[in-house]
Every structure is written in C-alpha cells, then in structure tokens.
Motif scaffolding. Structure first.
Motif, short mmCIF file in Angstrom:
data_model
loop_
_atom_site.label_atom_id
_atom_site.label_comp_id
_atom_site.label_asym_id
_atom_site.label_seq_id
_atom_site.Cartn_x
_atom_site.Cartn_y
_atom_site.Cartn_z
N ARG A 79 -6.36 -0.01 -8.59
CA ARG A 79 -7.42 -0.08 -7.57
C ARG A 79 -6.86 -0.58 -6.24
NH1 ARG A 79 -9.72 -4.08 -5.75
NH2 ARG A 79 -9.04 -5.44 -7.44
N PHE A 80 -6.03 -1.62 -6.32
CA PHE A 80 -5.45 -2.24 -5.13
C PHE A 80 -4.52 -1.24 -4.42
CE2 PHE A 80 -2.43 -5.85 -3.69
CZ PHE A 80 -3.09 -5.98 -2.48
N GLU A 83 -6.61 1.38 -2.65
CA GLU A 83 -7.23 0.86 -1.42
C GLU A 83 -6.22 0.78 -0.30
OE1 GLU A 83 -8.92 -2.90 -2.42
OE2 GLU A 83 -10.72 -2.02 -3.31
N LYS A 87 -6.15 2.92 3.41
CA LYS A 87 -6.29 2.22 4.70
C LYS A 87 -5.03 2.29 5.56
CE LYS A 87 -10.30 -0.24 4.23
NZ LYS A 87 -11.43 -0.12 5.15
N PRO A 89 -2.09 3.21 8.20
CA PRO A 89 -2.39 3.72 9.54
C PRO A 89 -1.89 5.14 9.82
CG PRO A 89 -0.61 2.11 9.63
CD PRO A 89 -1.10 2.12 8.22
N SER A 109 3.59 0.72 11.39
CA SER A 109 4.14 -0.64 11.49
C SER A 109 3.57 -1.56 10.41
CB SER A 109 3.85 -1.21 12.87
OG SER A 109 2.46 -1.21 13.10
N ALA A 110 2.87 -0.99 9.43
CA ALA A 110 2.31 -1.81 8.34
C ALA A 110 3.24 -1.77 7.13
CB ALA A 110 0.92 -1.32 7.94
N GLU A 111 3.45 -2.94 6.51
CA GLU A 111 4.30 -3.03 5.32
C GLU A 111 3.66 -3.93 4.28
OE1 GLU A 111 8.66 -3.61 5.86
OE2 GLU A 111 8.35 -5.33 4.53
N PHE A 112 3.37 -3.35 3.12
CA PHE A 112 2.83 -4.13 2.00
C PHE A 112 3.92 -4.30 0.95
CE2 PHE A 112 -1.10 -2.54 3.74
CZ PHE A 112 -2.07 -3.46 3.40
N ILE A 113 4.04 -5.50 0.38
CA ILE A 113 4.89 -5.70 -0.80
C ILE A 113 3.98 -6.14 -1.93
CG2 ILE A 113 6.81 -7.00 -1.79
CD1 ILE A 113 7.95 -7.27 1.04
N ILE A 114 3.90 -5.35 -3.01
CA ILE A 114 3.01 -5.73 -4.11
C ILE A 114 3.78 -5.75 -5.43
CG2 ILE A 114 0.99 -4.80 -2.93
CD1 ILE A 114 0.95 -2.47 -4.81
N ASN A 115 3.32 -6.62 -6.32
CA ASN A 115 4.00 -6.82 -7.60
C ASN A 115 3.57 -5.76 -8.61
OD1 ASN A 115 5.18 -9.14 -6.52
ND2 ASN A 115 3.42 -10.40 -7.16
N GLU A 275 -42.06 15.87 -11.51
CA GLU A 275 -41.66 14.68 -10.75
C GLU A 275 -42.89 13.95 -10.20
OE1 GLU A 275 -37.15 15.84 -9.21
OE2 GLU A 275 -38.88 16.38 -7.98
N ARG B 276 -6.66 -3.86 6.78
CA ARG B 276 -5.49 -3.72 5.89
C ARG B 276 -5.05 -5.09 5.36
NH1 ARG B 276 -4.44 0.70 9.33
NH2 ARG B 276 -3.51 -0.52 10.99
N VAL B 309 0.07 -11.74 -5.98
CA VAL B 309 -0.26 -10.35 -5.68
C VAL B 309 0.81 -9.65 -4.84
CG1 VAL B 309 -2.04 -8.83 -4.71
CG2 VAL B 309 -2.71 -11.04 -5.66
N GLY B 310 1.26 -10.33 -3.80
CA GLY B 310 2.24 -9.72 -2.91
C GLY B 310 2.01 -10.20 -1.48
N ASN B 311 2.48 -9.44 -0.51
CA ASN B 311 2.21 -9.81 0.87
C ASN B 311 2.14 -8.58 1.76
OD1 ASN B 311 4.92 -9.32 2.12
ND2 ASN B 311 5.51 -10.82 0.56
N GLU B 313 2.50 -7.35 6.07
CA GLU B 313 2.98 -7.74 7.39
C GLU B 313 2.79 -6.54 8.30
OE1 GLU B 313 6.88 -9.48 7.32
OE2 GLU B 313 7.31 -8.82 9.37
N GLU B 314 2.24 -6.75 9.49
CA GLU B 314 2.05 -5.64 10.41
C GLU B 314 2.26 -6.07 11.85
OE1 GLU B 314 -1.36 -3.20 9.66
OE2 GLU B 314 -1.15 -2.08 11.52
#
Lengths: 379, 379
Positions: A79-80, A83, A87, A89, A109-115, A275, B276, B309-311, B313-314
């Motif tokens: 789910r994460f 999402e 979202k 860019p 320019s967005a960077e996510f790090i997820i486990n 109805e 985000r 969860v993670g992190n 950065e933007e």
C-alpha cells in the motif's frame, strides 16, 4: 536490483496486483508486493488466502519503457509503495534495492528510502498442471460472473453457498449460485475442442475481483483448472483462485418447469418501480412488496404497506400479461439485483403459486439465463 | 393543502433545507421538513440545534411551476420524503395533505401515502430584530469561511475554539479561527455605510454548511446579527445559526511581527512536496516533517524520517530564500490545510526561530490573510 519505468504504465500494473493484497494480511510478508526483475522483464506478485495475482511488465512494452540496470528481487510494503508511486513528481521513476532489501525510489528531486523484506520468504504460487485448457472471451466471462455472483451467499454459515458452481460437461458450461432464497443460473456453449469435464466451486468474492479486472476486454482468457485451484490468464497477468471443497447442492430440481401466470415487462422500467416501492418497504418492519396481477383486466399493480410509515401503490406498464390472477410478495432487494442483471432488455417473469419460487428469463434467448426468487407470505 | 410542482426545481430547494436536518434528531419533529403553503408560495423549513434553514418557492418562480390548489401546512419525514421525490417517475409531482396530516404524493402512475406530523408542534424560528444590516458578496463570504474554518478546533474540550471569531469594527471585518496549534486570520474592508460594531463567535460547522450552500454565487448576501443568532439571507433562502457564548482568546499577540528567514514558493508545488513527505510521516510514529533552509547555498530541503519505515528527502524549487539558515519541523497536515487555502498563488513563509510560530501570507496582498503554524521540536 535496479530499474527505471514509466510511472503511468507502472501504476496500471501495480493496481492489478494490489487487488490480491489485503491491508489486514495475517502474515506481514503478504501485505507486501513481490518484485522480481529478470533480463526479460519485471514480475510483480500479490497474494492473500484466496487469490494470487502475478503480472509481468515485459521489456517489449513500449508504454512502460522498462529499463533494466541490474536484476534481483525484493518484497516492498504494497500500500505504501503504491501511494508513493502515485504521488511522485515526474513521469519516470527508478527503483534501486541494496543487499539489505532497502529500496531507494527516485523521481525528479524526490527520493524515498523504504525498508523491504527478503523475497525468499514470500510464499510460492500454486502450481497447476496445464494438460487441459479452456478459453472464453473476457467480456463473456465477466457477464457470466456478474449474472450469477449476485445470488451467492454473503454469509459463512454454509461456506459452499458463498461460491459459484461451475459445471463443464460435453462442451457446455453451467454456472449457478444460490443463497437458498434466490438462485442465478447461466448456460453457455464453449468453443474449441477441449473434451475435459469439470465440476468445481469458485469463491464468489474471487470472481468479483476477477470481473473488476476484466474490464470490457473481448480478448480471450485462458482458464486452467487443478484439484484445488483455478487459473485465469489475461495477457501478461495470471489470476489464481483457490476452489471451495465440498458438494454443491442439486439446484436443477429447484427450477420450476412450467408457469400459470406470465408477465413480460421492460427490465429497467420495472427496476425503477421496484426501487420506488422499496423506499417504503425499507422504512417499515417487513421488507416486502406485493405484485398483484389481473390478466382479465390487464392490470399489474405494485404495493408496499407499513402501518407506521404509509403505503405506496403503482400501476405498471408492461408488454404482456397472461394466465391466472395472482398476488405474490417478495423481497424487493432480491428483485432489484435480479433485474439489474438483465440490463436494458425485456424480461419475462413466470409464476406458478403465491408461495412457489418464480423465475425471470430474458424475453429473447430464454433457457440461457435464469434468475429465481423465492417469494414470502403475502402481507 | 394541495399543490403541484416541477420535480427538478423542487429537489434543489429540498436539498438546501435538508442541510439543516439531522438524521439523528433529538426530537422526532426535527427529523421532519415543515411545508407551509400560502397564496404566495411554499415555505419549507429544516432545523437542528445549531442551524435552521428556511426557503420559499415563490409562485413567480417559472422553473418550479408551483400550482397552489389549497393552502395549509404539514411536517413530513425529511429524508424519506426527499428520497421519494428523487425517485418519482415523472417531471411533475403533486402533494395533497388531509386533516390527519397524511400526505399523498403522486407522479405518473405512482402514488405514495405517508404519515406526517402536526405543523403546530414545529419549533418557531429565532426572531432577529433587523435594525442593522451588513452585506457581502456570496463568493467573498465563502472565501472568508473556507480560509479560516480549517483552523477551527474539531474537539469540544474548549468549545469556544470550535467557532470562527468575527469582529466588525470601523467598517472592517476580522475573521479568526484557532485550535491553539494553528491559526487562520482574514481581514476585509466592508462596503456600505453600516456603522454598527459586532464581536461574535459562529460555530465552524455552521459556517461549513453555509459555505457549501453558497456555491460560486457573487450575489450579495444580507447578514443580520442579534444577541445569540446570526442570519444570512441568500435570495429566497434564510440561513440561521446560533452563536457561541464566551470570550474568544486574544489572538492578535500570537502573530509574529518580524521574521529572520523568508521563503517564497509556489503554493500548489509546495503542497505536492508536503503530500509526498507526509506519506512517510503518516506511516511512522511521529507525524512530523522537517524543512531545512540554507540561504547561503540557496537550498531548501524537505525531510521525513521514521526508523521502522524509511525516509524521504526532496530538494525544493522556490522563488526566493533570504535570511538566516534554519531547520524547522511541523505537522504536515497543518501545512497541507494552510497551503490549500492559497489556491494556485505564490506564498511567502516568514520564520523566526525553530520553536516559534511561523506564518504563511500571500506573496501579493500581504496583511489581508495569514495562516500561522506552531512548529514541533525538530526530530
């Protein structure tokens, strides 16, 4: 593991797999989506206790523009991850996974790090030996599901009734569902030369999810059946469902073979009248409407009455009314479900006695499709 | 009582009145809608403990095509009556009420009879002596409400903070709402020559309902205020709300007058970056994002971090960044609400210290509109 992909196309694939993933998964790993990147493409898998969905984004899919930098596998929180992808860019995104299963998702320019989790812990998909195959056009399969699943039980008191019974014999498919108050039956002649016979029960909820995925595709769907699984192959996507164990009741004998009163009426017009009547029946204590038919005076009237609330009465416009006079009462919600399954067409209702089940059939092509409703005592 | 009316127009009027009617009304009669038919038209009234709405369908309204056969009054079950009217088969409907308050509703061949209540038992509307009047264009009033109500408290622990404070003095309107974590303030110069001053608190929920009714009308809304009620008159519709009793806190001193770091940025672009970052903060234990600003290197970065969860950065794209370097952390949901109230425009954020409230103002027309957010300790 590292790849880039076009975001819009990727979201379509993700949404398909997501259907199999429950937010309340019993095992943590089943709340994840498995990504498996080979030289040929990206395979994504989602699963719950009933269904599993696997889809492959091929490097040949130009819309997806999949670029593979390094093969590998991971399980990400579904789910994460979904999402985040929605979202991001930019039109393109990259996913890079290190050897501790941490995924870095980049877009603009967005960077996510997820486990993530170890893909070796993800359960294997069911194996199906595919000696025999059936094919059905996607839109026909969807129609068969939608016409029958409405009568499947939503209650677990008799688990077998939550399924759709599929009997394949002599090149004919018979699909039946019943919750013991109503029944839906669809017959279909299969194309092709598959000679194998099957008698299986597929969970109604699985078939609902499959119908949603089918959309309005007329492409052929390939169907494979094993002892406890059924597999539907739609292009690059494989949809697995477990089967229900047990014997389905004999429903053939429930369907009346003759009638003494017959009403032919436009399905959507009758639906709107039902109805209206159900507005009143829903307010009262008994959710019942009464249909009163007088062939002699060519009148059909719908009633509902509830002393504390009021009453409703409507003269119906119909094509044809023949046979004995009859007053019959029924649950209007069953009638609404049944009528919706006839779309815009004309429907013929065949009645016998006030407390005997009656059936609805299409005025054209009778015999292929039957909805049966058990009436209630007239109030 | 007997009338016929055009159904589509009637539904519009019904929907307006329905806003004031709660399905969980404490008194049975307040779950009803009052119909009062005179020679001039049909007056319909709905009410709950906070608001009352009265609307008049005039015989002059050609869309409604109201035809009056016999004057009279009744109270009908509101939700049920509304559902019936929506589902009726024809463009026109008639309502006829007998002296036992039973209403017969007819349209085409459908006929409903429903039980109503004695209109004499329906509470009277508040009386407002209308010596002084204010007027505001409907779209401006809607904007003032939407810009401020977001900061009103949703919790009843301090009831006064669930309202919007309206102070009218010297031809100026000051509207303020705060839940003690954030604050919204809008100033407006009133037209016209009304010289009266007012200091009132209107429930935020009432103002939300009013804003929904206002639509995008630029027509003038007439406002009348008494000791414990406020009345908004929109054409043929009167909207009453009770006022909250008590003293509103002094909010003027909360707003910082200077700043040491200033960021000017496009509101919708910043909103999407916050959305985000909040995907991650919502997954973690602390719902916090950090904004790090370095004017020297002209960099502004948004962070969120949650070990399990993670992190994320933007790097932000902005118009201008001036002043001291600053790291500041805040609840991203407050920031989202605040940014949405700026629409498509450019917004200027003025900061002082990491733990002091900061404000958002429109880059154009500063001073008219302020959103204030209290930061949280940087994590």
């Amino acid at each position: 593991m590292k790849f880039t992909v076009h975001r819009t196309a990727f979201i379509q694939y993700l949404n398909d797999v997501q259907r199999a993933i429950s937010s309340k998964a019993a095992l943590e790993i089943l709340s994840g989506i498995k990504l498996d990147l080979s030289e040929d493409g990206l395979t994504m898998t989602g699963s719950n206790s009933d269904i599993s969905i696997e889809t492959v984004i091929s490097i040949a899919d130009e819309n997806a523009a999949l670029n593979i930098e390094k093969t590998g596998s991971v399980v990400l929180p579904a789910r994460f991850f979904n999402e985040i992808v929605k979202k991001l860019p930019e039109d393109s995104l990259s996913v890079e996974v290190n050897d501790r299963f941490q995924a870095t998702i980049r877009s603009g320019s967005a960077e996510f790090i997820i486990n993530g989790l170890d893909p070796d812990d993800y359960p294997h998909l069911p194996e199906i030996d595919s000696r025999e195959q059936l094919t059905l056009p996607g839109d026909v399969l969807k129609q068969v599901i939608n016409q029958t699943v409405i009568a499947a039980s939503k209650q677990e008191t008799r688990p077998i009734l939550t399924g759709i019974h599929l009997a394949i014999k002599d090149g004919q498919l018979l699909a039946v569902a019943t919750d013991s108050h109503r029944l839906s039956q669809r017959k279909l002649t299969l194309n092709g030369d598959s000679a194998a016979d099957y008698d299986i029960i597929v969970p109604g909820q699985s078939m609902n999810e499959l119908a949603k995925m089918l959309g309005d595709l007329s492409e052929d769907i390939e169907i494979q059946i094993s002892e406890n699984q059924i597999l539907f192959i739609l292009g690059n996507t494989s949809f697995y469902s477990r089967l229900l164990e047990g014997n389905y009741p004999d429903t053939e004998r429930l369907i009346p073979q003759n009638s003494t009163t017959t009403l032919e009426i436009n399905a959507p017009a009758f639906l709107r009248a039902i109805e209206r009547a159900s507005l009143l029946s829903h307010e009262g204590r008994n959710n019942v409407v009464k249909l009163s038919m007088q062939a002699g005076t060519s009148q059909a009237t719908l009633y509902s009455n509830s002393p504390e609330v009021g009453n409703v009465e409507e003269e119906l416009t119909f094509n044809k009314l023949e046979g004995n006079d009859l007053d019959i009462s029924f649950n209007p919600d069953y009638m609404k479900d049944a009528l919706r399954s006839f779309g815009q067409s004309e429907v013929t209702l065949n009645f016998t006695m006030p407390l005997r089940p009656f059936i609805l059939v299409p005025s054209e092509a009778q015999g292929e499709f039957i909805q049966l409703i058990t009436p209630v005592r007239t109030v």
